[in-house]
Design an enzyme around this catalytic site. Sequence first.
Site, PDB file in Angstrom:
ATOM      1  N   CYS A 119       0.837  -1.212   0.000  1.00  0.00           N
ATOM      2  CA  CYS A 119       0.000   0.000   0.000  1.00  0.00           C
ATOM      3  C   CYS A 119       0.865   1.254   0.000  1.00  0.00           C
ATOM      4  O   CYS A 119       0.539   2.251  -0.661  1.00  0.00           O
ATOM      5  CB  CYS A 119      -0.888   0.042   1.233  1.00  0.00           C
ATOM      6  N   ASP A 149     -21.035  12.463 -14.736  1.00  0.00           N
ATOM      7  CA  ASP A 149     -22.455  12.194 -14.469  1.00  0.00           C
ATOM      8  C   ASP A 149     -22.654  11.371 -13.208  1.00  0.00           C
ATOM      9  O   ASP A 149     -23.772  10.934 -12.927  1.00  0.00           O
ATOM     10  CB  ASP A 149     -23.091  11.495 -15.689  1.00  0.00           C
TER      11      ASP A 149
END
Length: 221
Positions: free
Chosen positions: A46, A138
Amino acid sequence: MPGLLLGDEFPNFDADTTIGPIKFHDFLGSSWGILFSHPKDFTPVCTTELACACRVSEEFTKRGVKMIALSVDSVEDHHSWSKDVMGFNGSSAGSLPFPIIADDKRLLSVQLGMLDPDERDKDGMPLTARCVFVIGPDKRLKLSILYPATTGRNFDELLRVIDSLQLTAQKKVATPVDWKPGEKVMVIPSLSEAEAAALFPNGVTTTEVPSGKKYLRYTQL
Ligand code: BEZ
């Protein structure tokens, strides 16, 4: 990805983050967005991923894409881990160029189907997989990728798919294998020859195949 399919409206969740509380749609505004989850703070893969995300963040900004990460730890942990991430990049800056969501109760990870069933922390709590969600202006899901905790992602590939998503949102084309911006694109199968000729003034070339079917149609935009 249970519950969230391409074209679905992305949930307008509330979250605590390293830049304070957000409502996701307000955070996105009219931009594209990329949400990428990490199994846990202070873990090696990570850290390499987040450091890379920081190094390429300007490339996402150039494309009008707002970045946000997520990990199943607190805002306090995220701030502390951020210093390690920047240190890994050789920087003394204390904060990342994008926020990290604190999902310490794993509510969002459950809602978005992000938990990795095979990975648990030392207390036996489930960790998040390496999910990527790209959200359009959108607010609909345009792409999702799901990697296990043990495999780090490739941020050049994420930029490449965003280039494809943004291009194919505007033009009636598709991008072939390993496509990069500037290379030839493919005419989508639903366009007739006449429609393709009208839409692509640079011309359409067709690669012959044994079936004789004329579906491998390229154009240069
Ligand atoms: C890592 O980020 O290194 C990692 C996290 C959870 C499981 C395996 C690797």
